[in-house]
Design an enzyme around this catalytic site. Structure first.
Site, PDB file in Angstrom:
ATOM      1  N   ARG A   1      15.904 -28.815 -27.465  1.00 35.22           N
ATOM      2  CA  ARG A   1      15.065 -29.949 -27.240  1.00 35.22           C
ATOM      3  C   ARG A   1      13.738 -29.431 -27.106  1.00 35.22           C
ATOM      4  NH1 ARG A   1      17.484 -34.114 -23.164  1.00 35.22           N
ATOM      5  NH2 ARG A   1      18.653 -34.441 -25.071  1.00 35.22           N
TER       6      ARG A   1
ATOM      7  N   GLU B   1      -4.166 -35.976 -20.944  1.00 32.79           N
ATOM      8  CA  GLU B   1      -4.032 -37.524 -21.559  1.00 32.79           C
ATOM      9  C   GLU B   1      -5.162 -37.855 -22.514  1.00 32.79           C
ATOM     10  OE1 GLU B   1      -4.537 -39.733 -18.136  1.00 32.79           O
ATOM     11  OE2 GLU B   1      -6.291 -38.641 -17.089  1.00 32.79           O
TER      12      GLU B   1
ATOM     13  N   ARG C   1       9.579 -24.601  22.746  1.00 30.53           N
ATOM     14  CA  ARG C   1      10.501 -23.960  21.737  1.00 30.53           C
ATOM     15  C   ARG C   1       9.968 -23.254  20.795  1.00 30.53           C
ATOM     16  NH1 ARG C   1      14.969 -27.887  22.542  1.00 30.53           N
ATOM     17  NH2 ARG C   1      14.484 -28.800  24.571  1.00 30.53           N
TER      18      ARG C   1
ATOM     19  N   ARG D   1      11.876 -35.267 -26.838  1.00 29.65           N
ATOM     20  CA  ARG D   1      11.779 -36.328 -25.639  1.00 29.65           C
ATOM     21  C   ARG D   1      10.135 -36.231 -25.206  1.00 29.65           C
ATOM     22  NH1 ARG D   1      15.853 -37.241 -27.627  1.00 29.65           N
ATOM     23  NH2 ARG D   1      17.877 -37.672 -26.451  1.00 29.65           N
TER      24      ARG D   1
ATOM     25  N   ASN E   1     -13.092 -31.083 -12.396  1.00 30.54           N
ATOM     26  CA  ASN E   1     -14.146 -31.236 -13.282  1.00 30.54           C
ATOM     27  C   ASN E   1     -15.369 -31.406 -12.649  1.00 30.54           C
ATOM     28  OD1 ASN E   1     -13.506 -33.890 -12.616  1.00 30.54           O
ATOM     29  ND2 ASN E   1     -13.966 -34.883 -14.427  1.00 30.54           N
TER      30      ASN E   1
ATOM     31  N   ILE F   1       3.378 -10.421   0.681  1.00 27.88           N
ATOM     32  CA  ILE F   1       3.213 -11.669   1.356  1.00 27.88           C
ATOM     33  C   ILE F   1       2.055 -11.524   2.457  1.00 27.88           C
ATOM     34  CG2 ILE F   1       5.506 -12.883   0.824  1.00 27.88           C
ATOM     35  CD1 ILE F   1       5.969 -12.621   4.044  1.00 27.88           C
ATOM     36  N   ASP F   2       1.828 -10.299   3.036  1.00 33.80           N
ATOM     37  CA  ASP F   2       0.971 -10.108   4.144  1.00 33.80           C
ATOM     38  C   ASP F   2      -0.494 -10.421   3.705  1.00 33.80           C
ATOM     39  OD1 ASP F   2       3.219  -9.472   5.399  1.00 33.80           O
ATOM     40  OD2 ASP F   2       2.714  -7.381   5.032  1.00 33.80           O
TER      41      ASP F   2
ATOM     42  N   ASP G   1       0.773  -1.137  -0.203  1.00 34.32           N
ATOM     43  CA  ASP G   1       0.005  -0.085  -0.248  1.00 34.32           C
ATOM     44  C   ASP G   1       0.832   1.445   0.128  1.00 34.32           C
ATOM     45  OD1 ASP G   1       0.957  -0.219   2.557  1.00 34.32           O
ATOM     46  OD2 ASP G   1      -1.043  -0.124   3.498  1.00 34.32           O
TER      47      ASP G   1
END
Length: 767
Positions: A564, A627, A284, A653, A531, A157-158, A111
Site C-alpha cells: 500500500r 497542505e 510517596r 490510501r 514559520n 539519556i544522561d 564517554d
C-alpha cells in the site's frame, strides 16, 4: 585526499547503556555508506563483538536497516567487555577489524565507550605492527589499514556531554519522565499529597532540571548545584507556602547523583523522612528507573540521530590524513563536529568540579542554557500570593501586563501563559489575562491572574485563555485603543502565531493615530507551522511533530499485511517544516513541500520510483504532503495519479492528519522552550518599563541563543505574504530523506549546511 568510496569499509557499533535513538544513528550510517558506495559492517554487542569477531561482525545490506527507526534500544546489541579494557583484548579487536577490512568506525555510546575508541585508535599502529610481525596479518594488509578513523556519537539519556546540547536518548527519557509526572500529578492533587520522584542522569542534573520545569514541580535537587546548608527547612517552607497559595499537590524531583555540599548523597528516602518529620507529610516515593531508557524514541530522537548518523558516515568516508577523531554533537538544531578527546576530557572535568565544590564551574560546563534553566526554575517555582509585591519600576503602582494569544492553537500555549503569570508576578507586575485573543480585548474580556490561578497549566494542551485566528481590522483600532485604556494595560505579551505577530505589527504602525498603542509589546512564538521570524523553533512544533510520528507509526503497522501507498497530509500552510520533519522522523519515501512545488514531470519520476520499490517487495510507500504544497495537485489528486499508474501493483490510501496536530499535552521540549522564551519576554518588558520605553519586539530563538528583534523590522526576516522566513535552517535537509529511503536515489549531498566544524581540522577534500 579522502579514500575512494569503493575501498572504504565502515564499522558501526553501540556500546554501554542503551538509549532511544541509537537505531536512528545505525540506520543512517548504514544507508549513507551504501549510498556513497562504501560497505557498512555492524559490530554486534559493542566492544565485545569487536574482540570476539566472527559472526558478531557482519556486513549490512539496505534492508538490514529497515524498520528500526521507530524502535527503542539498539538493534545491533550492546554489551560491556572487560577484555576490551586490556591490551590483549584491544589487539584482538584490531585483528578482527582488519580481517574484515574495517579501518573506520562510527562508535555510539557514552564517554567510556568513546574513550575506549580513542585508546583503540592510539594503539592501532603498534598493535598492527605486532600482528604483522607475528604473521597474523600480512604487511600489505597492515599498510592498507595503517590508520583508524573514529567518529563518535554520544548515545546516553544522561545528556552529560560537554559541548553538545543534547545526546541521543535524552529527549525520549524526558518524555518518559514527564508522562510519569503528569500521571502522578493527578493522583497527588486528588489526595493533596507530596510525591518524590527520582530520575536518572548519574552526575548530570539535566533530566531532573528540565523535568522540574516541564512538570510544574516545586523543588529539585541536582548534582551540579548542591543545596546550601539548611536546605531541608527551605524546602519544607516552600512546599508549605505553595499549598497556602493554592497548590493541591507537591512534587520534588531528586536526581540520582544529588548530594549536599559535603558530598553526602541526598536520596529520595531521605527527602521523604524530612517531610514526615517537619511537615507531618506521608510523602510517596517513585523511582522511575530503567523505564526512562525504554519505549519508542521521540520525534527528536529520530530525526536528529538520522542527521548525526549521516554526518558521521559522511565524515569518515571523506576522512584524510589530516582528519582527527571527532564527536558529532548538537547545538540546538545544528550539528557540530567536536574534537573527541578534548570533549571527553571536558566532560570528565565536571566530576572534578563536583568533588572540589566548584559549583559555578560545574553549572557553566553544562552550557548557558542549563544555567538559564536553573535560574528560571528558582523564580517560577517561588510561591507568591499577590501581584505587584516586588515592584522594580518607578511607577506608583505595579505595571499591568496583559497576556493574550493570537493565531492558531499551538500546544504549549498554556505552559507559556503560566510562566508569564508566575514570572511576571515575581517581577512585581500585575498580570492580566485576555480571554479569546484580540477579539476578547475588544470585548473587554480581561481579568487579573494570580499565582494560584495558573496551577496545573504546565501539562495542559489547548489554551485556557483561548485563541482566534481573526485579528482586528482598521475599523476596530479605536475600540481596541479604548479597551487598552479602560483596562489600564501598561504592556502586552502576545503568545501566538503569525496572525498574532501581524496584529502587533499593525498596531505598531498605527501608534501615531492611536496613542494607546504606545505601550511595550512583546511577541512570543507559538505555532506548529514553525514559520515565525527570527525563530529556529516555535512553541508547539515539537509536540505536533511527535503527534504526527505516532500517527504515521500506526499507518506503517497497518500496511504490514498489504502492499500500500499512503498519501498523508500535514498542516503547516505554506511552511514545509512539519511535513519535511515528519517525513524524516518516520522514514517516509517521498515528501511534497510548498517551497519546492509539484510538477507533472516530477510526479512521473516519483511514480516510477514507487513502482520499482513495490516490485522489490516493498509493502509500504509513505508519502507526506504539506497542505498547501500545490493548488492543483491535492492529496486526493495524488492518490488518483498513483492509483492509476500503479495498477494492480499496490493500492493507495490517504490520511489527512488534521487538527490532531494541534492537540495533546505539550512535549517536554515545548514546555521548557515556552518557559525560556517567556522568561526572555518578561526580562525585556522589565527593562522597557524601567526605561520608560514603548518598543514593540518579538523574541527569537536562533542557533541556541535567545534574541530580541524590533517588530517593525519583521519584513526583513519573513515574506509577509507567504508567511515564510527567509532561508530557514531546515530547508537543506530534504535530500537526506531520499538518500536514506531510496537505495537508487542519485545525488551528491555532501556535508549538510547545518554542520559546523569545531575540530580545527584542515581537510584537503570535503564535498
Amino acid at each position: 585526499m579522502g579514500a575512494s568510496a569503493e575501498a572504504v569499509k565502515i564499522g558501526v557499533l553501540t556500546s554501554g547503556g542503551d538509549a532511544q535513538g541509537m537505531n536512528g544513528v545505525v540506520r543512517a550510517v548504514v544507508r549513507t555508506a551504501l549510498h556513497e558506495g562504501a560497505r557498512p559492517f555492524a559490530i554486534h554487542e559493542g566492544w565485545k563483538g569487536a574482540v570476539d569477531g566472527g559472526d558478531l561482525i557482519r556486513e549490512m545490506e539496505w534492508k538490514d536497516a529497515g524498520g528500526i527507526l521507530s524502535e527503542g534500544g539498539t538493534s545491533i546489541g550492546t554489551a560491556r567487555s572487560d577484555e576490551f579494557r586490556t591490551r590483549d583484548g584491544i589487539k584482538k579487536a584490531v585483528k578482527n577489524l582488519v580481517f574484515n577490512g574495517i579501518d573506520r568506525l562510527v562508535v555510539i555510546g557514552g564517554d567510556g565507550t568513546l574513550s575506549g575508541a580513542d585508546e583503540l585508535r592510539e594503539l592501532w599502529p603498534e598493535l598492527l605492527a605486532e600482528l604483522a610481525k607475528d604473521g597474523d596479518i600480512d604487511s600489505e594488509t597492515a599498510k592498507r589499514h595503517e590508520r583508524l578513523h573514529i567518529a563518535g556519537v554520544v548515545g546516553s539519556i544522561d545528556n552529560d556531554l560537554v559541548g553538545s546540547d543534547m545526546t541521543v536518548g535524552a529527549d525520549s527519557a524526558l518524555h518518559r519522565i514527564i508522562e510519569a509526572i503528569d500521571a502522578i500529578s493527578s493522583t497527588a492533587a486528588s489526595h493533596q499529597r507530596t510525591f518524590i520522584i527520582e530520575v536518572m542522569g548519574r552526575r548530570c542534573g539535566y533530566l531532573a532540571m528540565v523535568a522540574a520545569i516541564a512538570g510544574g514541580c516545586d523543588y529539585v535537587l541536582i548534582p551540579e548545584l548542591p543545596p546550601a546548608d539548611g536546605w531541608e527547612d527551605a524546602m519544607c517552607e516552600k512546599l508549605k507556602i505553595g499549598r497556602e497559595r493554592g497548590r493541591r499537590e507537591s512534587i520534588v524531583i531528586v536526581a540520582e547523583g544529588a548530594t549536599d555540599r559535603e558530598g553526602n548523597p541526598i536520596t529520595s528516602n531521605y527527602v521523604k523522612e524530612v517531610l514526615a518529620e517537619r511537615l507531618g507529610e506521608d510523602a510517596r516515593v517513585t523511582a522511575l528507573g530503567h523505564v526512562q531508557r525504554g519505549g519508542t524514541p521521540s520525534a527528536y530522537d529520530r530525526w536528529m540521530p538520522t542527521l548525526l548518523g549521516y554526518t558521521a558516515a559522511h565524515e569518515l568516508i571523506n576522512a584524510d590524513e589530516n582528519t582527527e577523531p571527532l564527536i558529532v554533537g548538537t547545538q540546538q538544531h545544528h550539528i557540530v563536529l567536536l574534537p573527541l578527546m578534548q570533549t571527553i576530557e571536558n566532560t570528565r572535568a565536571v566530576k572534578k568540579y563536583l568533588q572540589n565544590g566548584q559549583w559555578d564551574e560545574a553549572v557553566a560546563s553544562r552550557g548557558a542554557e542549563f544555567g538559564e534553566l536553573i535560574d528560571v526554575f528558582t523564580r517560577i517555582s517561588k510561591p507568591t500570593s499577590e501581584s505587584g509585591e516586588k515592584n522594580n519600576t518607578d511607577s506608583p503602582r505595579a505595571p499591568r501586563v496583559a497576556i493574550l494569544h493570537g493565531g492558531g492553537l499551538a500546544p504549549g500555549m498554556n505552559p507559556a501563559a503560566r510562566a508569564a503569570v508566575k514570572l511576571g508576578i515575581e517581577r512585581g507586575f500585575t498580570m492580566l489575562g485576555i480571554q479569546g485573543g484580540f477579539q476578547g480585548l475588544l470585548e473587554g474580556a480581561v481579568r487579573e491572574l494570580r499565582w494560584g490561578d495558573v496551577e496545573g497549566w504546565a501539562e495542559d494542551g489547548g489554551a485556557k485563555l483561548g485563541t482566534r485566528r481573526t485579528i482586528p481590522s482598521s475599523e476596530n483600532y479605536y475600540k481596541m485603543a479604548r479597551a487598552i485604556e479602560d483596562n489600564d494595560i501598561d504592556a502586552l505579551i502576545m503568545i501566538g502565531g503569525f496572525k498574532g505577530y501581524r496584529a502587533v505589527y499593525d498596531m505598531y504602525q498605527q501608534r501615531d493615530h492611536y496613542p494607546a498603542f504606545k505601550i511595550p509589546m512583546v511577541c512570543v512564538p507559538a505555532s506548529i507551522d514553525n514559520n515565525l521570524p527570527g525563530c529556529d523553533m516555535s512553541i508547539g512544533a515539537d509536540t505536533a511533530l511527535n503527534s504526527n510520528a505516532s500517527t504515521l507509526d500506526k499507518i506503517r503497522q497497518s500496511a504490514e499485511a498489504s502492499r500500500r501507498c499512503f498519501v498523508t497530509e500535514t498542516m503547516g500552510r505554506k511552511s514545509g517544516y512539519l511535513a519535511l520533519m515528519s517525513a524524516i522522523t518516520t522514514g517516509a519515501e517521498q515528501v511534497y513541500l510548498y517551497e519546492d512545488g509539484i510538477t507533472l514531470a516530477g510526479l512521473a519520476a516519483d511514480v516510477q520510483r514507487m513502482i520499482q520499490a513495490f516490485e522489490q517487495d516493498r509493502t509500504l510507500y509513505l508519502v507526506v504532503r504539506n497542505e498547501d504544497a500545490s493548488e492543483y495537485y491535492t492529496t486526493d489528486m495524488l492518490r488518483r495519479i498513483f492509483e492509476q499508474e500503479g495498477g494492480d501493483t499496490f493500492d493507495v490510501r490517504t490520511m489527512i492528519l488534521g487538527h490532531a496536530q494541534q492537540g495533546g499535552n505539550p512535549s517536554p521540549s515545548d514546555r521548557a522552550l515556552a518557559t525560556r522564551l517567556v522568561d526572555a519576554a518578561i526580562n525585556e518588558l522589565d527593562e522597557l518599563l524601567k526605561a520608560g520605553k514603548t518598543d514593540a519586539v518579538h523574541i527569537g530563538h536562533h542557533h541556541g541563543r535567545l534574541e530580541t528583534y524590533p517588530v517593525n523590522h519583521m519584513p526583513d526576516l519573513i515574506d509577509m505574504a507567504d508567511r515564510l522566513p527567509y532561508d530557514p535552517w531546515w530547508r537543506g535537509l530534504k535530500n537526506v530523506l531520499y538518500v536514506l529511503s531510496n537505495p537508487h536515489f542519485n545525488t551528491d549531498l555532501g556535508r549538510l549546511p547545518i554542520v559546523e566544524d569545531l575540530t580545527g581540522t584542515q581537510h584537503s577534500n570535503r564535498r
